[in-house]
Scaffold this motif. Structure first.
Motif, PDB file in Angstrom:
ATOM      1  N   CYS A   1     -31.497 -15.220  36.772  1.00  0.00           N
ATOM      2  CA  CYS A   1     -30.797 -16.311  36.097  1.00  0.00           C
ATOM      3  C   CYS A   1     -31.599 -17.583  36.348  1.00  0.00           C
ATOM      4  O   CYS A   1     -31.577 -18.118  37.452  1.00  0.00           O
ATOM      5  CB  CYS A   1     -29.381 -16.450  36.633  1.00  0.00           C
ATOM      6  SG  CYS A   1     -28.448 -14.897  36.641  1.00  0.00           S
TER       7      CYS A   1
ATOM      8  N   GLN B   1     -23.456 -19.828  33.780  1.00  0.00           N
ATOM      9  CA  GLN B   1     -23.587 -20.299  32.402  1.00  0.00           C
ATOM     10  C   GLN B   1     -22.811 -21.594  32.193  1.00  0.00           C
ATOM     11  O   GLN B   1     -23.288 -22.519  31.512  1.00  0.00           O
ATOM     12  CB  GLN B   1     -23.102 -19.229  31.431  1.00  0.00           C
ATOM     13  CG  GLN B   1     -23.271 -19.623  29.963  1.00  0.00           C
ATOM     14  CD  GLN B   1     -22.990 -18.473  29.010  1.00  0.00           C
ATOM     15  OE1 GLN B   1     -22.913 -17.326  29.428  1.00  0.00           O
ATOM     16  NE2 GLN B   1     -22.830 -18.768  27.743  1.00  0.00           N
TER      17      GLN B   1
ATOM     18  N   ARG C   1     -33.973 -25.343  29.364  1.00  0.00           N
ATOM     19  CA  ARG C   1     -33.417 -24.059  28.938  1.00  0.00           C
ATOM     20  C   ARG C   1     -32.870 -23.283  30.133  1.00  0.00           C
ATOM     21  O   ARG C   1     -33.251 -23.501  31.288  1.00  0.00           O
ATOM     22  CB  ARG C   1     -34.497 -23.225  28.262  1.00  0.00           C
ATOM     23  CG  ARG C   1     -35.526 -22.633  29.245  1.00  0.00           C
ATOM     24  CD  ARG C   1     -35.223 -21.196  29.623  1.00  0.00           C
ATOM     25  NE  ARG C   1     -35.945 -20.792  30.827  1.00  0.00           N
ATOM     26  CZ  ARG C   1     -36.365 -19.570  31.061  1.00  0.00           C
ATOM     27  NH1 ARG C   1     -36.159 -18.629  30.170  1.00  0.00           N
ATOM     28  NH2 ARG C   1     -36.989 -19.260  32.182  1.00  0.00           N
ATOM     29  N   TYR C   2     -31.956 -22.335  29.815  1.00  0.00           N
ATOM     30  CA  TYR C   2     -31.541 -21.362  30.819  1.00  0.00           C
ATOM     31  C   TYR C   2     -31.638 -19.975  30.199  1.00  0.00           C
ATOM     32  O   TYR C   2     -31.576 -19.811  28.987  1.00  0.00           O
ATOM     33  CB  TYR C   2     -30.123 -21.637  31.328  1.00  0.00           C
ATOM     34  CG  TYR C   2     -29.009 -21.258  30.380  1.00  0.00           C
ATOM     35  CD1 TYR C   2     -28.483 -19.960  30.361  1.00  0.00           C
ATOM     36  CD2 TYR C   2     -28.461 -22.201  29.507  1.00  0.00           C
ATOM     37  CE1 TYR C   2     -27.461 -19.617  29.497  1.00  0.00           C
ATOM     38  CE2 TYR C   2     -27.440 -21.856  28.634  1.00  0.00           C
ATOM     39  CZ  TYR C   2     -26.939 -20.573  28.637  1.00  0.00           C
ATOM     40  OH  TYR C   2     -25.926 -20.219  27.783  1.00  0.00           O
ATOM     41  N   GLU C   3     -31.824 -18.982  31.052  1.00  0.00           N
ATOM     42  CA  GLU C   3     -31.889 -17.592  30.586  1.00  0.00           C
ATOM     43  C   GLU C   3     -31.384 -16.678  31.684  1.00  0.00           C
ATOM     44  O   GLU C   3     -31.671 -16.873  32.866  1.00  0.00           O
ATOM     45  CB  GLU C   3     -33.326 -17.209  30.215  1.00  0.00           C
ATOM     46  CG  GLU C   3     -33.442 -15.775  29.698  1.00  0.00           C
ATOM     47  CD  GLU C   3     -34.811 -15.438  29.129  1.00  0.00           C
ATOM     48  OE1 GLU C   3     -34.973 -14.329  28.595  1.00  0.00           O
ATOM     49  OE2 GLU C   3     -35.720 -16.283  29.225  1.00  0.00           O
TER      50      GLU C   3
ATOM     51  N   GLU D   1     -24.700 -25.023  31.010  1.00  0.00           N
ATOM     52  CA  GLU D   1     -24.362 -25.679  29.751  1.00  0.00           C
ATOM     53  C   GLU D   1     -23.715 -27.035  29.982  1.00  0.00           C
ATOM     54  O   GLU D   1     -23.874 -27.953  29.166  1.00  0.00           O
ATOM     55  CB  GLU D   1     -23.464 -24.759  28.917  1.00  0.00           C
ATOM     56  CG  GLU D   1     -24.203 -23.500  28.470  1.00  0.00           C
ATOM     57  CD  GLU D   1     -23.405 -22.613  27.527  1.00  0.00           C
ATOM     58  OE1 GLU D   1     -22.194 -22.888  27.340  1.00  0.00           O
ATOM     59  OE2 GLU D   1     -23.989 -21.645  26.988  1.00  0.00           O
TER      60      GLU D   1
ATOM     61  N   ASP E   1     -33.330 -16.209  25.031  1.00  0.00           N
ATOM     62  CA  ASP E   1     -33.606 -14.797  25.309  1.00  0.00           C
ATOM     63  C   ASP E   1     -35.082 -14.565  25.015  1.00  0.00           C
ATOM     64  O   ASP E   1     -35.501 -14.601  23.860  1.00  0.00           O
ATOM     65  CB  ASP E   1     -32.768 -13.868  24.423  1.00  0.00           C
ATOM     66  CG  ASP E   1     -31.398 -13.604  25.005  1.00  0.00           C
ATOM     67  OD1 ASP E   1     -31.281 -13.580  26.238  1.00  0.00           O
ATOM     68  OD2 ASP E   1     -30.440 -13.434  24.232  1.00  0.00           O
TER      69      ASP E   1
ATOM     70  N   GLY F   1     -29.543 -22.141  25.886  1.00  0.00           N
ATOM     71  CA  GLY F   1     -29.741 -20.736  26.204  1.00  0.00           C
ATOM     72  C   GLY F   1     -30.980 -20.174  25.516  1.00  0.00           C
ATOM     73  O   GLY F   1     -31.397 -20.648  24.463  1.00  0.00           O
TER      74      GLY F   1
END
Length: 428
Positions: free
Chosen positions: A122, A26, A99-101, A30, A38, A36
């Motif tokens: 991830c 994370q 984006r990341y998730e 970032e 979901d 982020g």
């Protein structure tokens, strides 16, 4: 009572390590300005089983269910298709979008070391950039993540467009190109003989099969050598490979990133660059992550194949990373201080004391086990806890605490504010 096969509960030191890895991921995501996200775990079956999604092999492993309204649903098997759905449903998102998730996904597949049926993925994705700088940035992210985890990696990469052009030059029919790619991708698993046998079963022309088998033994050919050999120097795939290769050299990633002409990865939606991450020492053979470019999924989902949604992503295999790291010594976090009541009447003061210490960012534990004080002190010493705060009725009456420094073997009675100051001063 037992867990469903391929599912596990995580707690104690293992959960602590998992959280540490997730925190590293994370922080890097970032740091690189990824937002982020979901996405939904439960999705329409039509979306997950779409011909634009993961292909026949992944569909076989999908968990399917029906709700009370008799709607056909499925649990997500990756984070890519739900992400594509989010972009398709929200045309107002400003591109490029990064984006990341990190979330659970589910696959009813074979269970082995580092491969479960309920597992954490991830992902990082970039939509809206069609140049090689997107792939290069994700390679940089992978390098930084594993640098922080102190894991030396080898990132193998290829371009499906380029491999398809080679197969086309050899004479592989368009309808068979993807199938042949997926067979070549299995060289490390089933060996050259296994690949040749699979190729023979595809009903290709003998001269085509021969040409493919002549390609396999080439000793680590470069993209340039292959382009020259098959006359595709200026093809789309070849130019994409050249552009990314140049970036890899200029960014100092050459030692980590290696061109692999047979890599294509299992999912059918990749359209260009693909890559996979492995332990550089070779002691752990499972993939630690992978991804690639998938430029057509989103447009197809919205019924506008003419609309460009150039997209590239990479997924970090949490379970594989954990399997690799579990063999290393795990540093366990211990409280800086622990508060112990002497007598039940002091419990309110003990809880207030612990709350005040925590409010000052001092990691604080409570020992309300009611065991003998000697055992509580021995337990604190064995865990490496430096400060023990004892609160009995005398301390409560005086508005004081008894602070034991286990390292210096000292003991003083002082106010809580003085105890906080002393602890912070000696632990910063």
């Amino acid at each position: 009572m037992q867990n469903v096969k391929g599912t596990y509960d995580f707690f104690g030191k293992e959960q602590e390590l998992r959280k540490k890895v997730q925190t590293v991921l994370q922080e890097v995501f970032e740091l690189c300005d990824f937002d982020g996200m979901d996405s939904t775990i439960l999705n329409e079956l039509d979306l997950l089983s779409s011909k634009y999604a993961g292909g026949d092999e992944i569909i076989k492993e999908m968990y399917q269910l029906t709700d009370q309204g008799e709607r056909s649903l499925g649990l997500r098997y990756d984070l890519t298709i739900p992400f594509a759905k989010v972009i398709a449903l929200n045309p107002g998102i400003e591109l490029p979008y990064k984006r990341y998730e990190m979330g659970k996904v589910f696959r009813d597949g074979p269970v082995k070391r580092g491969r479960l049926r309920e597992f954490l993925q991830c992902d990082v994705d970039i939509v809206g950039i069609d140049g090689p700088e997107a792939e290069a940035e994700l390679m940089q992210i992978a390098a930084e993540v594993f640098k922080r985890l102190n894991v030396p990696i080898a990132l193998r990469w290829n371009n499906r467009q380029f491999l398809g052009e080679i197969l086309e030059a050899i004479g592989v029919p368009s309808a068979e190109k993807l199938s042949v790619m997926l067979t070549l991708d299995k060289i490390a698993k089933i060996g050259t003989d296994g690949v040749i046998k699979e190729l023979a079963d595809k009903g290709l022309e003998p001269q085509v099969t021969t040409a493919i088998t002549e390609l396999i033994p080439l000793n680590d050919p470069t993209a340039e050598q292959l382009a020259d050999r098959y006359g595709i120097t200026n093809s789309k795939g070849s130019l994409e490979v050249q552009a990314l290769q140049e970036l890899i050299y200029k960014l100092g990633l050459k030692q980590i990133c290696t061109f692999d002409p047979f890599l294509s990865r299992g999912l059918s939606f990749y359209t260009g660059t693909v890559y996979e991450i492995f332990d550089a020492s070779g002691s752990f053979t499972s993939s630690l992550g992978g991804g690639g470019r998938y430029d057509v999924i989103i447009g197809k989902l919205v019924g506008r194949e003419d609309v460009p949604y150039p997209t590239v992503g990479i997924s970090f295999g949490m379970e594989s990373i954990m399997e690799m790291l579990k063999s290393r010594p795990i540093e366990t976090k211990v409280p800086i201080a622990i508060v112990i009541p002497i007598g039940l009447r002091t419990i309110p003061d003990v809880l207030r004391t612990a709350a005040e210490l925590r409010a000052n960012d001092i990691r604080t534990g409570l020992d309300t086990s009611r065991r003998k004080l000697k055992k509580s002190l021995a337990a604190a010493a064995s865990k490496g806890i430096r400060y023990v705060i004892l609160i009995g009725e005398d301390e409560t009456a005086e508005g004081k605490v008894r602070l034991k420094d286990m390292k210096e073997t000292t003991e003083v009675v002082l106010s809580l504010e003085e105890a906080v100051f002393l602890i912070q001063k000696n632990t910063q």
